[in-house]
Scaffold this motif. Structure first.
Motif, PDB file in Angstrom:
ATOM      1  N   ARG A 101       0.818  -1.213   0.000  1.00 61.06           N
ATOM      2  CA  ARG A 101       0.000   0.000   0.000  1.00 61.06           C
ATOM      3  C   ARG A 101       0.855   1.268   0.000  1.00 61.06           C
ATOM      4  N   ALA A 105      -8.459  -7.024   1.014  1.00 62.92           N
ATOM      5  CA  ALA A 105      -8.740  -5.997   0.006  1.00 62.92           C
ATOM      6  C   ALA A 105      -7.546  -5.811  -0.935  1.00 62.92           C
ATOM      7  N   CYS A 106      -6.348  -5.862  -0.362  1.00 63.39           N
ATOM      8  CA  CYS A 106      -5.134  -5.713  -1.170  1.00 63.39           C
ATOM      9  C   CYS A 106      -4.967  -6.913  -2.099  1.00 63.39           C
ATOM     10  N   ASP A 159      -0.001   3.294  -3.454  1.00 62.58           N
ATOM     11  CA  ASP A 159      -1.035   4.316  -3.330  1.00 62.58           C
ATOM     12  C   ASP A 159      -0.418   5.670  -3.704  1.00 62.58           C
ATOM     13  N   ARG A 219      -7.378  -8.705  -3.345  1.00 67.32           N
ATOM     14  CA  ARG A 219      -8.368  -8.544  -4.422  1.00 67.32           C
ATOM     15  C   ARG A 219      -7.906  -7.514  -5.448  1.00 67.32           C
ATOM     16  N   GLU A 220      -7.333  -6.432  -4.954  1.00 66.08           N
ATOM     17  CA  GLU A 220      -6.892  -5.371  -5.862  1.00 66.08           C
ATOM     18  C   GLU A 220      -5.872  -5.876  -6.873  1.00 66.08           C
TER      19      GLU A 220
END
Length: 273
Positions: free
Chosen positions: A144, A263-264, A148, A266-267
């Motif tokens: 992240r 979530a990471c 990001d 999935r991303e």
């Protein structure tokens, strides 16, 4: 001013393999020594171990350098203005875990040690020792913090980042090396023959051979650092079932949960693996 382009990643995500390809490309030939690799794309962690840091003078050009650090680690502030690019490598954390086990000299036959390592990795979303003592964070935090756009620019305001999935690079090393070189803009030819040659001179067999030859004076330790073999076979989409189905199930629960780790995953397309 010297511009810095980081080859960044969480550990065991293909950083050394990319450094080999870049070194082979820059030198128009195979990597023949660890020193050659360190000269072309220096490992910041190895430099620190020798009491050195990257140069931040007024020299022109672009310096490539490896790091596993989070961008908010104090040392990285030295390079705030000089940093203009980063290639960030991302790998399935399950494969990162298994590669780290091998690198730390934990054989797959030692199921109890494998279990302890895996349970720690799953609970902490990465290796807790790397997080607590080496400024590398968890797998999630590392990914992240570098990918990001808003987060990374709080530390390096002039940066552009190219995320690269390890699995994509394995599937098409020449194609991805070309994309990486175009992004880095090193001012050298990008002909297919040059890129194909760099890839051919950086196979896992070539890297393992250099590792074996360079480790003769220090049996049991890799010249790339740590115990056990550093260079593996580049496997991916592996299972943890060999440790125990409960370990595989624990990983899947974490991977399919509601937290940032899931979530990471999935991303970046790792929710199934």
């Amino acid at each position: 001013m010297t511009e810095i382009a980081w080859i960044a990643s969480y550990p065991k995500a293909g950083n050394t393999w990319l450094r080999f390809m870049l070194t082979a490309y820059l030198n128009d030939g195979p990597v023949t020594s660890i020193d050659q690799l360190q000269t072309a794309v220096p490992d910041l962690h190895k430099m620190l171990g020798g009491g050195e840091t990257l140069p931040v003078g007024d020299g022109a050009g672009r310096l490539l350098a490896k790091t596993h650090f989070l961008p908010d680690v104090g040392l990285m502030r030295l390079y705030r203005e000089q940093t203009t690019k980063a290639v960030y490598l991302i790998r399935n954390p399950r494969d990162v875990m298994l590669s780290a086990m091998r690198h730390m000299g934990i054989p797959r036959t030692d199921l109890e040690s494998c279990r302890r390592f895996a349970e720690d990795f799953i609970a902490n979303e990465g290796h807790s020792f790397w997080r607590d003592h080496f400024g590398q964070g968890s797998w999630t935090t590392n990914v992240r913090s570098w990918t990001d756009r808003d987060a990374i620019r709080t530390h390096f305001p002039n940066i552009e980042v190219l995320p690269v999935k390890y699995e994509d690079m394995r599937a098409d090393p020449a194609g991805w090396l070309r994309r990486i070189l175009e992004f880095l803009d090193l001012g050298r030819p990008l002909g297919d023959d040059v890129i194909d040659k760099a890839v051919a001179n950086s196979t896992f067999e070539v890297m393992r051979d250099l590792e074996r030859r360079s480790a003769l004076d220090a049996p049991g330790f890799s010249p790339f650092g740590g115990q056990g073999e550093f260079v593996g076979k580049g496997l991916h989409n592996q299972s943890l079932d060999f440790i125990g189905p409960d370990v595989e199930a624990a990983y899947r629960r974490r991977a399919q949960g509601d937290g940032d780790f899931a979530a990471c995953l999935r991303e970046f397309g790792y929710e199934r693996g």
